[in-house]
Motif scaffolding. Sequence first.
Motif, PDB file in Angstrom:
ATOM      1  N   LYS A  64       0.834  -1.201   0.000  1.00  0.00           N
ATOM      2  CA  LYS A  64       0.000   0.000   0.000  1.00  0.00           C
ATOM      3  C   LYS A  64       0.870   1.253   0.000  1.00  0.00           C
ATOM      4  O   LYS A  64       0.537   2.249  -0.659  1.00  0.00           O
ATOM      5  CB  LYS A  64      -0.943   0.028   1.207  1.00  0.00           C
ATOM      6  CG  LYS A  64      -1.899   1.231   1.200  1.00  0.00           C
ATOM      7  CD  LYS A  64      -2.796   1.262   2.399  1.00  0.00           C
ATOM      8  CE  LYS A  64      -3.808   2.414   2.283  1.00  0.00           C
ATOM      9  NZ  LYS A  64      -3.167   3.735   2.108  1.00  0.00           N
ATOM     10  N   ASP A  68       0.747   4.163  -2.616  1.00  0.00           N
ATOM     11  CA  ASP A  68       0.546   5.550  -2.177  1.00  0.00           C
ATOM     12  C   ASP A  68       1.551   6.490  -2.837  1.00  0.00           C
ATOM     13  O   ASP A  68       1.200   7.608  -3.247  1.00  0.00           O
ATOM     14  CB  ASP A  68       0.677   5.641  -0.656  1.00  0.00           C
ATOM     15  CG  ASP A  68      -0.529   5.061   0.080  1.00  0.00           C
ATOM     16  OD1 ASP A  68      -1.560   4.818  -0.570  1.00  0.00           O
ATOM     17  OD2 ASP A  68      -0.421   4.857   1.306  1.00  0.00           O
ATOM     18  N   LEU A  71       0.636   7.010  -6.428  1.00  0.00           N
ATOM     19  CA  LEU A  71      -0.429   8.009  -6.544  1.00  0.00           C
ATOM     20  C   LEU A  71       0.118   9.421  -6.343  1.00  0.00           C
ATOM     21  O   LEU A  71      -0.368  10.378  -6.960  1.00  0.00           O
ATOM     22  CB  LEU A  71      -1.537   7.710  -5.539  1.00  0.00           C
ATOM     23  CG  LEU A  71      -2.292   6.383  -5.756  1.00  0.00           C
ATOM     24  CD1 LEU A  71      -3.254   6.127  -4.598  1.00  0.00           C
ATOM     25  CD2 LEU A  71      -3.046   6.392  -7.088  1.00  0.00           C
ATOM     26  N   GLN A 158      -6.845   0.210  -1.034  1.00  0.00           N
ATOM     27  CA  GLN A 158      -7.991   1.105  -1.172  1.00  0.00           C
ATOM     28  C   GLN A 158      -8.604   0.885  -2.545  1.00  0.00           C
ATOM     29  O   GLN A 158      -7.969   0.298  -3.424  1.00  0.00           O
ATOM     30  CB  GLN A 158      -7.556   2.565  -1.027  1.00  0.00           C
ATOM     31  CG  GLN A 158      -6.556   3.022  -2.079  1.00  0.00           C
ATOM     32  CD  GLN A 158      -6.126   4.454  -1.894  1.00  0.00           C
ATOM     33  OE1 GLN A 158      -6.941   5.361  -1.822  1.00  0.00           O
ATOM     34  NE2 GLN A 158      -4.818   4.676  -1.782  1.00  0.00           N
ATOM     35  N   LEU A 160      -9.403   1.559  -6.195  1.00  0.00           N
ATOM     36  CA  LEU A 160      -8.667   2.305  -7.205  1.00  0.00           C
ATOM     37  C   LEU A 160      -9.391   2.223  -8.549  1.00  0.00           C
ATOM     38  O   LEU A 160     -10.090   1.243  -8.827  1.00  0.00           O
ATOM     39  CB  LEU A 160      -7.247   1.757  -7.352  1.00  0.00           C
ATOM     40  CG  LEU A 160      -6.330   1.940  -6.141  1.00  0.00           C
ATOM     41  CD1 LEU A 160      -5.054   1.127  -6.317  1.00  0.00           C
ATOM     42  CD2 LEU A 160      -5.991   3.409  -5.919  1.00  0.00           C
ATOM     43  N   SER A 178      -5.916   5.544 -10.293  1.00  0.00           N
ATOM     44  CA  SER A 178      -6.277   6.733  -9.538  1.00  0.00           C
ATOM     45  C   SER A 178      -7.111   6.357  -8.324  1.00  0.00           C
ATOM     46  O   SER A 178      -7.839   5.356  -8.346  1.00  0.00           O
ATOM     47  CB  SER A 178      -7.070   7.698 -10.428  1.00  0.00           C
ATOM     48  OG  SER A 178      -7.521   8.819  -9.685  1.00  0.00           O
ATOM     49  N   GLU A 179      -7.002   7.147  -7.271  1.00  0.00           N
ATOM     50  CA  GLU A 179      -7.826   6.953  -6.090  1.00  0.00           C
ATOM     51  C   GLU A 179      -9.172   7.658  -6.214  1.00  0.00           C
ATOM     52  O   GLU A 179     -10.043   7.521  -5.358  1.00  0.00           O
ATOM     53  CB  GLU A 179      -7.086   7.462  -4.848  1.00  0.00           C
ATOM     54  CG  GLU A 179      -6.976   8.963  -4.712  1.00  0.00           C
ATOM     55  CD  GLU A 179      -5.899   9.605  -5.578  1.00  0.00           C
ATOM     56  OE1 GLU A 179      -5.505  10.747  -5.276  1.00  0.00           O
ATOM     57  OE2 GLU A 179      -5.445   8.973  -6.561  1.00  0.00           O
ATOM     58  N   SER A 180      -9.338   8.422  -7.297  1.00  0.00           N
ATOM     59  CA  SER A 180     -10.549   9.209  -7.512  1.00  0.00           C
ATOM     60  C   SER A 180     -11.207   8.843  -8.836  1.00  0.00           C
ATOM     61  O   SER A 180     -10.531   8.592  -9.831  1.00  0.00           O
ATOM     62  CB  SER A 180     -10.206  10.704  -7.516  1.00  0.00           C
ATOM     63  OG  SER A 180     -11.299  11.482  -7.917  1.00  0.00           O
ATOM     64  N   PRO A 204     -10.121  -2.971  -2.957  1.00  0.00           N
ATOM     65  CA  PRO A 204      -8.894  -2.874  -2.174  1.00  0.00           C
ATOM     66  C   PRO A 204      -8.306  -4.227  -1.789  1.00  0.00           C
ATOM     67  O   PRO A 204      -7.108  -4.349  -1.537  1.00  0.00           O
ATOM     68  CB  PRO A 204      -9.339  -2.102  -0.916  1.00  0.00           C
ATOM     69  CG  PRO A 204     -10.812  -2.283  -0.869  1.00  0.00           C
ATOM     70  CD  PRO A 204     -11.266  -2.369  -2.276  1.00  0.00           C
TER      71      PRO A 204
END
Length: 207
Positions: A64, A68, A71, A158, A160, A178-180, A204
């Motif tokens: 993770k 991170d 990202l 998370q 993605l 992307s996390e969004s 996730p």
Amino acid sequence: MKRIIIGALAMATITFAACNSSHPSHEGHEHDSSAIAGEAVQQEAAAVKPQFTNVDPATAASLKLVVDHYLHIKNALAGDNASEAANGGKGMAAAMEKVDKAVMTSEQQQLYTENEDDLKEHAGHISKNGNNIEHQREHFAQMSEDVYALVKSFGGGQALYHDHCPMYNNNKGALWLSESKEIKNPYFGSEMATCGAVKEVMAPSAL
């Protein structure tokens, strides 16, 4: 020659329109074609769960951190910030040094090892080119393939979004994670911030 030029311009216009149509319009027009196309893209995004169901918690936590920092690089490139992308590359390289392969299964070790050296190389190039964002983006495109392979197997800690830009690299296209759900293109930055489409929503973990 004139016909060739006109044809090329027409193709570029079609490609650009297709790219823009992947992002829903917010103009409020009920029958806006770009909004309809954007909604269709979102509806077609496939839900994906990671391959491995037995990932050690220590492995999951260390990977993770790698994701991170990936990202971090992605967001910096989307914001046209090469120096911050370089910081993300340094962080990613450091995070990879802390990944403990000893707690992985043999299958997990093999998959991670297949991508490890490439990821370190790309992180190194990105970290050392804080004044050359195009070079960073070239390595980010290749890095994204490796990170996608890891996330598809281990999960990313998370939810993605697997996004795709059809125009990067002379219309050969490139993916990113992307996390969004909102499209913020790391390959073109502010030049074409919303160029792209969501292809998959990645869970996730496999649980």
